[in-house]
Design an enzyme around this catalytic site. Structure first.
Site, short mmCIF file in Angstrom:
data_model
loop_
_atom_site.label_atom_id
_atom_site.label_comp_id
_atom_site.label_asym_id
_atom_site.label_seq_id
_atom_site.Cartn_x
_atom_site.Cartn_y
_atom_site.Cartn_z
N ASP A 230 0.87 -1.18 0.00
CA ASP A 230 0.00 0.00 0.00
C ASP A 230 0.91 1.23 0.00
O ASP A 230 1.70 1.42 0.93
CB ASP A 230 -0.89 -0.04 1.26
CG ASP A 230 -1.89 1.10 1.30
OD1 ASP A 230 -1.82 2.00 0.44
OD2 ASP A 230 -2.73 1.11 2.22
N ASP B 48 -3.08 2.22 -5.69
CA ASP B 48 -1.84 2.19 -4.91
C ASP B 48 -1.74 0.96 -4.02
O ASP B 48 -0.99 0.96 -3.06
CB ASP B 48 -1.74 3.46 -4.06
CG ASP B 48 -2.55 3.39 -2.80
OD1 ASP B 48 -3.64 2.78 -2.83
OD2 ASP B 48 -2.10 3.91 -1.77
N GLU B 49 -2.48 -0.07 -4.35
CA GLU B 49 -2.60 -1.16 -3.38
C GLU B 49 -2.87 -2.49 -4.07
O GLU B 49 -3.58 -2.53 -5.08
CB GLU B 49 -3.81 -0.79 -2.50
CG GLU B 49 -4.05 -1.67 -1.36
CD GLU B 49 -5.30 -1.21 -0.57
OE1 GLU B 49 -5.78 -0.07 -0.77
OE2 GLU B 49 -5.77 -2.02 0.22
#
Ligand code: TTP
Ligand code: MG
Length: 383
Positions: A9, A99-100
């Site tokens: 993350d 983002d993860e």
């Protein structure tokens, strides 16, 4: 550990990108969002700022903060770079947000037998290429990996090896540590005095199902014990490609909404274009201020990623929407996706077009790539 899952993350993603691109912002509270805070860096969080609060409220708490507009296209490009780096390590991945994502690192573990080393190399590799930090969690399933990645955030990592370690770590934590427990569930459970995971563990499966319903009851019962059988699904997120925007105040302005919707459509089209997919169907979603939600779809006769083909669908759909009412949300999604298949048929290779042999070929290819990339990681580590 049987399967070994890593969850990554990026830290304060949008804000970190802005600071990276303008180092003068380093050390200052930085907030990204026009009307609503999409995110803020950790300096700004010290003032009590967080995602989803209004910028107005944020400015009251942190008047000296640096307030920036979102540049979603930039964040999307960086996300793609990160994802392509990760795909060089493993194809058993599931990207769940820009983002993860989750990565099955079982093969890497077979090779290195050292989880600390894998987490360290992974974070170094991301930083080396995009100059952004991320946090990493390693666990024996998706749930434990996700929870582990929060433990030493920002810019850290943590490992949860098994259910015992999981239960030990979570027992005194608030139930909202379990992903998917929102405000509503918290409120319901609070009525029964359930606030911590330990409280949750004191309830039987039947009791939790009585309170939360069948599916949610099982999920929370299992999650409290560290059980989560969900698999990593590479294609899950790709079954459709779309985006939507919620307005902070309802808007009744046909020209403005159409223009915003067209921008959103263009952004989604760009993602389709950059993907390996062709689409047949476009859906436009609109929510009016009275919360009535409509979804209208139109399909082409064949799969396409031709802008004008898909734009014609978009324009036809706009005709069907009543823009004279106040609008709260608008979205556009391509579905009915199909992978590109550009191999030219010829007499020479026509025998190859046998489904099973194609799958075997693909699997072999992925295995080879994974082996090669494990070697690459090895090489990186020496450099
Ligand atoms: P998050 O990973 O939830 O948040 P973050 O990366 O900013 O911070 P951290 O992980 O260190 O806690 O979300 C990733 C990006 O998604 C975030 O930078 C901005 C965007 N986002 C929104 O646009 N709206 C939201 O409500 C949230 C939570 C995130
Ligand atoms: Mg993040």
């Amino acid at each position: 550990m049987n399967k070994i899952i890593m969850h990554y993350d990026m830290d304060a993603f949008y804000a970190s990108v802005e600071i990276r691109d303008n180092p003068k912002l380093q050390g200052k509270p930085v907030i990204v969002g026009t009307r609503v805070v999409t995110t803020c860096n950790y300096e700004a969080r010290k003032y009590g700022l967080h995602s989803a609060m209004s910028v107005k409220e944020a400015k009251k708490l942190c008047p000296k903060g640096i307030y920036l507009d979102c540049d979603k296209e930039k964040y999307y490009e960086i996300s793609k770079t990160i994802q392509s780096l990760i795909l060089k390590l493993s194809h058993n991945v599931e990207f769940i947000a820009l983002d993860e994502g989750y990565i099955d690192i079982s093969l890497l573990y077979e090779k290195y037998k050292d989880l600390d080393y894998i987490a360290k190399k992974f974070r170094e590799r991301i930083y080396k290429h995009v100059k952004l930090t991320c946090s990493v969690g390693i666990g024996y399933n998706k749930l434990s990996a996700k929870i582990a990645s929060e433990v030493n955030k920002p810019n850290g990592f943590f490992i949860i090896h098994n259910e015992e370690e999981f239960k030990n770590y979570v027992k005194d934590k608030n139930i909202r540590i379990i992903p998917g427990i929102g405000k509503k569930t918290q409120e319901i459970l609070a009525k029964y005095g359930i606030k911590t995971i330990r409280d949750l563990q004191n309830y039987s499966l039947l009791a939790l199902q009585g309170i939360l319903g069948h599916a949610k009851g099982i999920q929370l019962y299992e999650n409290a014990l560290g059980i989560d059988n969900r698999k990593i699904e590479f294609e899950r997120k790709n079954k459709s490609i779309g985006n939507e925007t919620t307005l902070t105040v309802p808007v009744k302005n046909e020209i403005l909404i159409k223009e915003n919707l067209k921008n959103l459509f263009d952004g989604v089209f760009k993602r389709l274009k950059d993907s390996k997919y062709f689409s047949k169907t476009l859906t436009i979603k609109i929510r009016f201020s009275n919360r009535e939600t409509i979804q209208k779809s139109k399909s082409l006769r064949d799969y396409s990623k031709n802008y004008l083909d898909l734009l014609s669908l978009f324009n036809e759909l706009l005709e069907e929407i009543d823009f004279s009412k106040e609008i709260l949300l608008y979205g556009a999604t391509f579905s009915n996706l199909k992978e590109s298949f550009s191999e030219q048929l010829s007499f020479k290779n026509i025998n190859k077009i046998n489904k099973n042999s194609k799958i075997v070929e693909l699997q072999d290819k992925i295995k080879k790539m994974e082996k090669k990339n494990i070697t690459n990681l090895n090489r990186d580590s020496k450099s």
